[in-house]
Write a protein that holds these residues in place. Structure first.
Motif, PDB file in Angstrom:
ATOM      1  N   VAL A 164      -0.310   5.658  -5.071  1.00  0.00           N
ATOM      2  CA  VAL A 164      -0.539   6.920  -4.363  1.00  0.00           C
ATOM      3  C   VAL A 164      -0.665   6.636  -2.871  1.00  0.00           C
ATOM      4  O   VAL A 164      -1.554   5.897  -2.439  1.00  0.00           O
ATOM      5  N   LEU A 165       0.217   7.239  -2.099  1.00  0.00           N
ATOM      6  CA  LEU A 165       0.223   7.151  -0.638  1.00  0.00           C
ATOM      7  C   LEU A 165      -0.138   8.525  -0.093  1.00  0.00           C
ATOM      8  O   LEU A 165       0.470   9.525  -0.494  1.00  0.00           O
ATOM      9  N   ILE A 166      -1.128   8.590   0.804  1.00  0.00           N
ATOM     10  CA  ILE A 166      -1.589   9.884   1.315  1.00  0.00           C
ATOM     11  C   ILE A 166      -1.428   9.944   2.825  1.00  0.00           C
ATOM     12  O   ILE A 166      -1.773   9.008   3.541  1.00  0.00           O
ATOM     13  N   ASP A 188     -13.038   4.239  -4.370  1.00  0.00           N
ATOM     14  CA  ASP A 188     -13.002   4.784  -5.723  1.00  0.00           C
ATOM     15  C   ASP A 188     -11.663   4.560  -6.425  1.00  0.00           C
ATOM     16  O   ASP A 188     -11.460   5.052  -7.543  1.00  0.00           O
ATOM     17  N   GLY A 189     -10.745   3.871  -5.770  1.00  0.00           N
ATOM     18  CA  GLY A 189      -9.468   3.575  -6.409  1.00  0.00           C
ATOM     19  C   GLY A 189      -8.538   4.766  -6.546  1.00  0.00           C
ATOM     20  O   GLY A 189      -7.684   4.796  -7.437  1.00  0.00           O
ATOM     21  N   ILE A 190      -8.682   5.754  -5.667  1.00  0.00           N
ATOM     22  CA  ILE A 190      -7.810   6.939  -5.717  1.00  0.00           C
ATOM     23  C   ILE A 190      -6.508   6.693  -4.966  1.00  0.00           C
ATOM     24  O   ILE A 190      -5.419   6.964  -5.473  1.00  0.00           O
ATOM     25  N   ALA A 191      -6.624   6.199  -3.743  1.00  0.00           N
ATOM     26  CA  ALA A 191      -5.439   5.972  -2.904  1.00  0.00           C
ATOM     27  C   ALA A 191      -5.085   4.495  -2.870  1.00  0.00           C
ATOM     28  O   ALA A 191      -5.952   3.622  -2.989  1.00  0.00           O
ATOM     29  N   ASP A 192      -3.797   4.226  -2.687  1.00  0.00           N
ATOM     30  CA  ASP A 192      -3.300   2.853  -2.554  1.00  0.00           C
ATOM     31  C   ASP A 192      -2.752   2.575  -1.160  1.00  0.00           C
ATOM     32  O   ASP A 192      -2.544   1.415  -0.799  1.00  0.00           O
ATOM     33  N   LEU A 215      -4.970  13.761 -10.234  1.00  0.00           N
ATOM     34  CA  LEU A 215      -3.612  13.338  -9.880  1.00  0.00           C
ATOM     35  C   LEU A 215      -3.534  11.821  -9.780  1.00  0.00           C
ATOM     36  O   LEU A 215      -2.598  11.197 -10.309  1.00  0.00           O
ATOM     37  N   ALA A 216      -4.504  11.214  -9.104  1.00  0.00           N
ATOM     38  CA  ALA A 216      -4.483   9.765  -8.960  1.00  0.00           C
ATOM     39  C   ALA A 216      -4.587   9.081 -10.319  1.00  0.00           C
ATOM     40  O   ALA A 216      -3.890   8.085 -10.585  1.00  0.00           O
TER      41      ALA A 216
END
Length: 815
Positions: A87-89, A230-234, A76-77
């Motif tokens: 991406v905000l979690i 890992d650069g998944i979330a921002d 998804l990311a």
């Protein structure tokens, strides 16, 4: 870690086992085409089996397998980032789910080994209060007769509980084994006053964790930190920081973990309250903005009539909320008050424990905010102490004794008071008092104060200026997974303020046709039926049950009054089955439909273009007439939304063939939402400031307008009143004299001494204007001189630095 990003807007998705991360990935292109800048995900860490919300995390080590797992989040990311989306979690630091002990390795270990567990430090347990045992409130009236011993475990139904090593022997009874455990099963009703672990509010199956401890923070946030490495979330949304031991310290640790990434807190600010300036965050999740957005569309002239119509409800909001908070402190949160009183015992050893409990309960019932943040918020605590002493003079000596401890930020009692006051406020106000007031139910929203009936246009403008100056990247919202009513339901209910005595007469007629011997609840239910219409029978029955039991006046969750609830459900059925009632509701629909749509479009355009980072809650780009959860978490039909958006964009993204009409299908709202989101994302240079625009003329009171630095928003307010004065007439909005284009209709607005609303707002009650040089005319766009139907002009050209500066220079000359 990736470079810090700040969103222009967000789009909230409720990720569930049924709408998992793969399904979320499938709508990335739709969210991008809609114009949103970031995806905003509900919690995704491993939650209780079957959890529909994800706030009951049971394992912080990985992403929920029912939602797709770690690989699905990565996919998804990757898709979001490839589409240019951030991406905000949503993360949950305060508590974990314990309904299924086997699913939570920490809780299982605590039950099995007690204070000897290697993770005992993770939980906030008062072992002394339970004589060394953890009290687990799961028994019904059968008590231990409902517990079974199977395969060396204790079972309540299908739920297994561990047994400590060496505590099960051949021939043992359930009672024998139970007596040897580090936990004690107790009747669920004892949780109110005898529980010895901290929870999320009064939810026994959500046990608080001590994230202030470095080991707990590290263990519960390692996966989260990995998302940033890992650069998944921002960015992150932090759930319920008020429950934490040290919110500021936690947020500082979080900032270090994420490299200072974009962070929002779910902080409820009461009117006039400010977010602590020491917190390293970008703002709140937007309830403070919601309250002002709602109230600028409410007619203040309707207050006397609606107050009279709701004459059965308490007239003093402060007294009502004090009493409901006191009821919570004495009731379902009595365990927290008892624990706080135990901490205060040593500072007043000669004072009877019951007197300290009484004083503490009075203090927590007297707060005007959810939590103080000592030492910054000391004045709120002092006010609460003084109010408590004034309200209960006989407790004044006790309050004087405990006050020094409560105001000392290093004292354990002071810290626990801060953790407790927010629980009492939330349960006493949001989940009780909001259901005991019905004057105008759209005002009973999270973070709102129903005693504040409306705000003026100037008050609204001042709030926007303050937000831009202090918290420019805070979130703004109109609907969330926690709102009591969705934005379009509230937009319809707000129209009732314009009807005044007309609504009062309608309500009287409805109550005569389908009487209910709880006038406040009846009023609340009729407003819900009107606001959510055409909601299904099933949805309204579910809402009526929840609303009545939350109010707790005529029936309750723990002791339902079957006779009353039967009459209450008959009221709901009458809205479908009684021809006379249906006729009244149909007539009211004809009266308010257009005004509700006008309010809905106005609120949405204003929210998306005003200062802050606007969030669009899943599906609300169409009309959404939802009520309280779980009604507001229903599945969203993205296939339909894709299709309609594609039709709006037309062939080759050149704009729609024709302007959509305002109607029940919600296409006009999708047009407004998408055009505003795209402009905000693609042209940030048009959103650099906030300038209130003046209106003159016969209907000046019915317009809300502002210039964001090139993008001009114009919205209709109080639409029924506008009809009464004969429409816009000579009304003008005074903006910088530039040639402009309305992005919603393609209509050109030539430079002049004012913008004539009678000509501009012929198709929609809102307009979004941009300088003409920003827009590239389309082959089939609207005729610039006549505004003839041809569709919205959507293609835009980049604004150069010199263009932007020229616009700013002109604006500054008119400020």
């Amino acid at each position: 870690m990736t470079a810090r990003r700040v969103p222009a807007s967000t789009y909230r998705l409720q990720v569930t086992p049924d709408f998992d991360l793969a399904a979320a990935t499938d709508v990335v292109d739709y969210v991008r085409d809609l114009g949103a800048d970031w995806l905003y995900l509900s919690p995704v860490l491993q939650a209780e089996p079957g959890s529909q919300h994800g706030y009951d995390v049971v394992d912080h080590a990985h992403v929920d397998t029912e939602r797709g797992g770690d690989a699905a989040l990565r996919a998804l990311a990757d898709a979001a980032h490839a589409a240019g989306l951030g991406v905000l979690i949503d993360v949950v630091p305060n508590h974990v789910g314990v309904a299924t002990p086997e699913a939570n390795p920490w809780w299982w270990s605590l039950l099995e080994l007690g204070q000897g567990s290697p993770v005992a430090w993770a939980f906030d347990v008062d072992w002394a209060a339970g004589d060394g045992k953890l009290r687990v409130p799961v028994l019904d009236d059968r008590l231990l007769d409902g517990v079974e011993l199977r395969d060396g475990r204790l079972y309540l139904g299908d739920t297994a509980y561990p047994t400590a090593p060496g505590t099960v022997h051949d021939g043992d009874s359930v009672a024998d084994v139970h007596a040897r455990q580090h936990y004690e099963f107790v009747h669920w009703k004892r949780a109110d006053h005898e529980l010895n672990y901290r929870r999320f509010f009064a939810v026994n199956t959500l046990a608080a964790i001590r994230v202030e401890e470095p080991e707990v923070f590290a263990a519960s946030h390692d996966t989260i930190g990995g998302w940033f490495r890992d650069g998944i979330a921002d960015g992150l949304r932090i759930d319920h920081p008020d429950g934490l031991y040290d919110p500021a310290g936690y947020l500082q640790d979080l900032a270090a973990l994420t490299g200072g990434a974009y962070t929002l807190v779910e902080k409820i600010l009461e009117p006039g309250e400010q977010l602590p300036s020491s917190w390293p965050v970008d703002g709140t999740t937007g309830y403070d903005a919601l309250g002002v957005l709602d109230r600028v569309f409410v007619d203040p002239a309707g207050e006397p009539a609606l107050t009279a119509a709701s004459g059965a409800e308490p007239s003093d909001w402060q007294r009502l909320t004090h009493d409901t908070r006191r009821g919570i402190a004495d009731g379902i949160l009595g365990s927290e008050v008892e624990r706080l009183a135990r901490l205060l015992g040593p500072v007043a050893p000669d004072v009877d424990h019951a007197m300290i409990v009484d004083a503490v309960a009075e203090v927590v019932a007297s707060f005007d905010v959810y939590r103080t943040y000592l030492p910054e918020g000391a004045h709120h605590l002092i006010d609460a102490l003084e109010r408590a002493a004034s309200s209960r003079p006989e407790l004044d000596p006790v309050i004087d004794r405990i006050a020094p401890a409560l105001i000392d930020p290093t004292n354990a009692a002071a810290i626990r008071l801060q953790q407790t006051s927010g629980m009492v406020m939330a349960k006493g106000v949001e989940d009780t008092a909001f259901y005991r007031t019905s004057r105008l139910t759209s005002l009973s929203e999270v973070g709102g104060d129903p005693s504040v009936f409306s705000v003026s246009v100037e008050q609204f403008h001042q709030t926007q200026r303050d937000r831009l100056g202090s918290w420019p990247h805070t979130m703004t919202t109109l609907t969330t997974h926690d709102t009591k009513r969705s934005e379009d339901t509230r937009a319809r209910i707000a129209v009732l303020a314009e009807l005044g005595t007309e609504w009062s007469s309608t309500l009287e007629r409805l109550q005569s046709l389908a009487p209910l011997d709880d006038a406040v609840l009846a009023d609340l239910l009729w407003q819900a039926i009107v606001g959510a219409r055409p909601a299904s029978r099933e949805r309204l029955h579910a809402y009526a049950e929840k609303a009545s039991r939350e109010a707790g006046d005529s029936t309750t969750w723990t002791e339902p009054d079957e006779d009353f609830e039967r009459r209450m459900h008959a009221l709901v059925d009458a809205a479908f089955d009684d021809p006379a009632v249906v006729a009244v509701l149909d007539a009211l629909d004809e009266r308010i439909d257009a005004a509700g749509w006008s309010n809905g479009l106005g609120q949405k355009l204003v929210q998306v273009t005003a200062p802050g980072v606007p969030d669009v809650y899943q599906g609300t780009e169409f009309w959404d007439r939802s009520l309280v959860d779980p009604d507001n978490r229903r599945p969203v039909d993205y296939t339909e939304r894709r299709h309609v958006l594609a039709e709006l964009d037309g062939p080759d993204d050149d704009g729609p063939e024709h302007l959509p009409t305002i109607g029940i299908d919600g296409v006009a709202k999708l047009l407004v939402t998408s055009r505003a989101l795209r402009l905000r994302r693609d042209h940030p240079e048009l959103f650099t400031r906030y300038l209130a625009l003046e209106a003159t003329g016969s209907a000046a009171d019915h317009v809300l307008a502002f210039d964001r630095g090139g993008a001009v928003t114009i919205a209709t307010r109080l639409p029924i009143g506008l009809e009464r004065v004969g429409g816009w007439g000579d009304t003008l909005v005074h903006a910088v004299p530039l040639d402009r284009v309305d992005l919603l209709t393609g209509r050109s607005v030539p430079a002049g001494r004012g913008i004539p609303l009678a000509e501009l707002l012929t198709d929609y009650p809102v307009a979004l204007l941009v300088p003409a040089h920003v827009v590239e005319p389309t082959d089939h766009g609207t005729d610039a001189s006549t505004g003839a139907d041809g569709g919205a002009t959507t293609a835009t050209t980049p604004v150069t630095e010199s263009d932007a500066q020229a616009e700013i220079d002109i604006l500054e000359g008119h400020a």
